[in-house]
Scaffold this motif. Structure first.
Motif, short mmCIF file in Angstrom:
data_model
loop_
_atom_site.label_atom_id
_atom_site.label_comp_id
_atom_site.label_asym_id
_atom_site.label_seq_id
_atom_site.Cartn_x
_atom_site.Cartn_y
_atom_site.Cartn_z
N ALA A 299 1.00 -1.10 0.20
CA ALA A 299 0.38 0.23 0.00
C ALA A 299 0.78 1.18 0.10
N TRP A 300 1.70 1.24 0.31
CA TRP A 300 3.01 2.50 0.97
C TRP A 300 3.59 2.72 -0.89
N ARG A 301 3.99 1.72 -2.10
CA ARG A 301 3.62 1.69 -2.97
C ARG A 301 3.09 1.88 -4.07
N TYR A 302 1.61 2.15 -3.98
CA TYR A 302 0.57 2.96 -4.48
C TYR A 302 -0.10 3.38 -3.38
N LYS A 303 0.51 4.92 -3.39
CA LYS A 303 -0.24 5.45 -1.86
C LYS A 303 -1.56 6.37 -2.71
N GLN A 304 -1.70 6.37 -4.27
CA GLN A 304 -2.95 7.15 -4.65
C GLN A 304 -4.02 6.16 -4.94
N VAL A 305 -4.19 4.49 -4.49
CA VAL A 305 -4.74 3.26 -5.07
C VAL A 305 -5.44 3.34 -3.27
N PRO A 306 -6.54 3.07 -3.09
CA PRO A 306 -7.30 2.71 -2.24
C PRO A 306 -7.14 0.90 -1.77
N PHE A 307 -6.62 0.55 -0.87
CA PHE A 307 -5.92 -0.34 -0.37
C PHE A 307 -6.60 -1.34 0.83
N TRP A 308 -7.60 -2.29 0.18
CA TRP A 308 -8.72 -2.99 0.68
C TRP A 308 -7.85 -4.64 1.59
N LEU A 309 -8.08 -4.54 2.83
CA LEU A 309 -8.07 -5.78 3.56
C LEU A 309 -8.73 -6.47 4.21
N CYS A 310 -9.74 -7.32 4.00
CA CYS A 310 -10.60 -7.79 4.16
C CYS A 310 -9.79 -9.10 5.72
N GLY A 366 10.64 -7.88 0.15
CA GLY A 366 10.48 -7.00 -1.38
C GLY A 366 10.68 -5.33 -1.34
N LEU A 367 11.74 -4.85 -0.52
CA LEU A 367 12.39 -3.76 -0.51
C LEU A 367 13.53 -3.96 -0.91
N GLU A 368 14.25 -5.13 -1.78
CA GLU A 368 15.63 -4.69 -1.73
C GLU A 368 16.33 -3.86 -3.08
N ASN A 369 15.20 -3.38 -3.75
CA ASN A 369 16.02 -1.76 -4.30
C ASN A 369 15.25 -0.66 -3.95
N GLU A 370 14.61 -0.60 -3.03
CA GLU A 370 14.01 0.36 -2.94
C GLU A 370 13.89 1.53 -1.37
N VAL A 371 14.89 1.91 -2.10
CA VAL A 371 15.72 2.64 -0.99
C VAL A 371 15.08 3.64 -0.16
N ALA A 372 14.31 4.63 -1.43
CA ALA A 372 13.46 5.37 -0.49
C ALA A 372 12.65 4.88 0.41
N LEU A 373 12.11 3.96 0.40
CA LEU A 373 11.16 3.34 1.13
C LEU A 373 11.60 2.66 2.75
N PHE A 377 10.99 3.68 6.54
CA PHE A 377 10.51 2.59 7.28
C PHE A 377 11.62 2.70 8.83
N LEU A 378 13.36 3.12 8.20
CA LEU A 378 14.14 3.17 8.98
C LEU A 378 14.15 4.32 9.78
N SER A 379 13.01 5.61 8.88
CA SER A 379 13.03 6.38 9.98
C SER A 379 11.55 6.60 11.02
#
Length: 574
Positions: A299-310, A366-373, A377-379
């Motif tokens: 969900a953090w990767r696609y912040k402009q899309v609503p994510f539905w957890l059921c 799944g974040l090995e190539n996503e430095v920004a995330l 998360f470290l901050s």
């Protein structure tokens, strides 16, 4: 316009060959020699009449070669760890299934294709455009919306503009498609022009159908769907995910990528099944990730899309035990400079520890190539995404637990008990499809509101809401069911969001009483349960205060009173 063609998957002795559907339905494999000229990105419509299904696909440009399997004594090929029967020396193309539709029972080609090779309906050297147009019209009876429909509309226009085609007295229809100006050409009672609802009207229809649940989510993204088993609670959540999944990367063929269903187990006594847990082996601390945390990261990767957890059958275990962190964190949401912050599911200290201890930590997330995330998360730790919506389905029987007021105070409760036994007996109306017009994130995701600002911006609405709440709270004095500021605030916010949907200069306040009726059910009546001593006078007092002004709440109170008189105990939950 790219090459477009049709392939027919026919029955016979070997029904799934030479066009083979993958086991998960995501791909179709076609022999290269059975296709007309193709290239990566070309579009192919597959029609499979014996399965009554049609597929809209895109050539991926990936080739697969067959090999001999000695154990099966067959030629086979492998794809994504599955094996399929093939023929010797075949070379297969992989097609990605972008959409799938049911074929109507009375559907048939006007003129049979005649073989299983590719039949082009558009390319740069197209001939016999009249015949191609017939095939386009045939497909339009199957693909009535979505990307396939849009492509067929463009194809129809292009064919009609060719000089060889016989369309006397062609008429032009000026319209728009996805906001883009478009002119369609047709001939009365001959060329099919789909009657499209104007975008604004269609959007209003969708909003009206789901208004209560959309506004409840916007007020508080934690909703309980209560109702009898099998009425379609979890199906509704999946439907809403389809209607909000406007990101192409998330439009999977089997389900929307912004949807996750987690089945609650009766033995969940703490949050480890959702938040995860640590193990230690060989002196190394390792974090074990869960589907819940993976979904939050996605969900953090696609912040402009609503994510539905059921959370399916949410009360099979005690919610306040396994969901304690979420119940606390949802109350810490705050916005600063258009960025949402909250307390963390996994703290930054733990993230730092796990990433230092376990070299594969970021890979497992799944974040090995996503430095920004990683840096986020470290901050801040793994916090609640602004687009996360949690929907819990609820059944009340001898196998489930009741809800504590801590849970009900933090949730919006919507009851689903209306049953139409004729529904679904005609042609299927499957809402699990990507629509022409999506519900936008702005229509659904609300920022935590400053209730003072909400009240002062709409003082007339605010005064009416407060007046009704004061009268209801009088009937709850000296009972454990009195409500306080959280309920007041959420009622004001809910009514304000609904006010924005009303026509300008509206004078009637009927809509406001409808909203209050809905919120009385969601936030007040849902908390009432007990015996005659605890609830008898409360229900009588509420019936007197509410009267017929709030019809749904009045009807529910009568049901609760009937149950109390007959069983000596009552609750909101059936």
């Amino acid at each position: 316009m790219e090459n477009i063609q049709i392939c027919e998957i026919k029955g016979g002795k070997n029904k799934d060959y030479p066009h083979i559907l993958s086991r998960d339905g995501k791909y179709i494999f076609s022999c290269s020699d059975r296709l007309d000229a193709y290239h990566s990105g070309a579009k192919i419509f597959y029609v499979c009449k014996y399965l009554s299904r049609a597929f809209f696909t895109e050539v991926m440009g990936e080739e697969i070669y067959t090999k001999y399997n000695f154990h099966l004594d067959e030629w086979v090929f492998e794809y994504e760890e599955h094996e399929y029967i093939a023929r010797k020396d075949d070379v297969l193309q992989v097609m990605y299934v972008m959409s799938e539709r049911s074929i109507p029972p009375d559907w048939a080609w006007r003129r049979p294709i005649g073989n299983s090779n590719g039949y082009p309906i558009w390319n740069t050297q197209i001939d016999h455009p009249q015949l191609r147009l017939e095939k386009v019209r045939d497909l339009q009876l199957i693909f009535k919306k979505g990307p396939a429909f849009e492509l067929l509309e463009y194809c129809s226009k292009a064919l009609l503009e060719l000089p060889e085609i016989m369309v006397p007295n062609a008429k032009a229809l000026h319209t728009s498609l996805g906001g883009m100006p478009l002119t369609l050409y047709g001939k009365p009672r001959d060329v099919i022009i789909a009657q499209r609802t104007p975008l604004q009207n269609l959007m209003e229809e969708v909003k009206d159908k789901y208004r209560q649940i959309l506004m409840a989510v916007k007020t508080k993204p934690f909703v309980l769907l209560a109702g009898i088993s099998g009425i379609g609670k979890s199906s509704l959540v999946r439907t809403l995910a389809y209607k909000t999944c406007n990101e192409k990367e998330l439009q999977y063929s089997d389900r929307p990528g912004n949807f996750e269903l987690i089945k609650v187990k009766p033995d969940w006594y703490d949050s480890s099944e959702l938040i995860g847990y640590t193990t230690q082996k060989g002196g190394m601390i390792r974090y074990n990730i869960t589907a819940f945390i993976r979904f939050i990261i996605k969900a953090w990767r696609y912040k402009q899309v609503p994510f539905w957890l059921c959370l399916d059958e949410m009360n099979l275990a005690r919610v306040e035990q396994y969901f304690a962190e979420f119940l606390s964190i949802i109350e810490t949401r705050r916005f600063h400079e258009e960025q949402m912050y909250s307390d963390a599911f996994i703290s930054r200290e733990d993230i730092l520890l796990y990433s230092n201890e376990d070299p594969s930590f970021w890979l497992n997330l799944g974040l090995e190539n996503e430095v920004a995330l990683q840096q986020q998360f470290l901050s801040l730790g793994i916090t609640m995404p602004p687009n996360l919506i949690v929907m819990g389905t609820v059944n009340m029987d001898e196998t489930t637990h009741s809800f504590s007021r801590k849970v009900l105070d933090r949730a919006m409760t919507i009851e689903m008990n209306k049953v139409d036994l004729n529904k679904g007996l005609g042609l299927p109306e499957n809402d699990w499809e990507y629509p022409d017009v999506y519900i936008s994130a702005e229509d659904l995701l609300g920022q935590p509101q400053d209730v003072n600002m909400v009240y002062n911006d709409n003082p007339d609405i605010g005064r009416k809401v407060i007046k009704e709440l004061e009268e209801i709270n009088e009937a709850l004095i000296n009972s454990p069911f009195m409500f306080a500021y959280r309920v007041r605030d959420e009622m004001l916010i809910y009514c304000t969001y609904n006010a924005s949907l009303q026509p300008p200069n509206i004078t009637s306040k009927k809509w406001l009483f409808t909203c209050l009726d809905e919120m009385i059910m969601m936030k007040i009546l849902s908390r009432i349960e007990g015996n005659e001593k605890k609830c008898g006078s409360i229900i009588n007092g509420l019936l007197e205060k509410i009267g017929t002004k709030f019809p749904e709440s009045h009807k529910k109170l009568l049901q609760m009173q009937f149950r109390l008189n007959n069983n000596g105990y009552t609750s909101f939950w059936n």
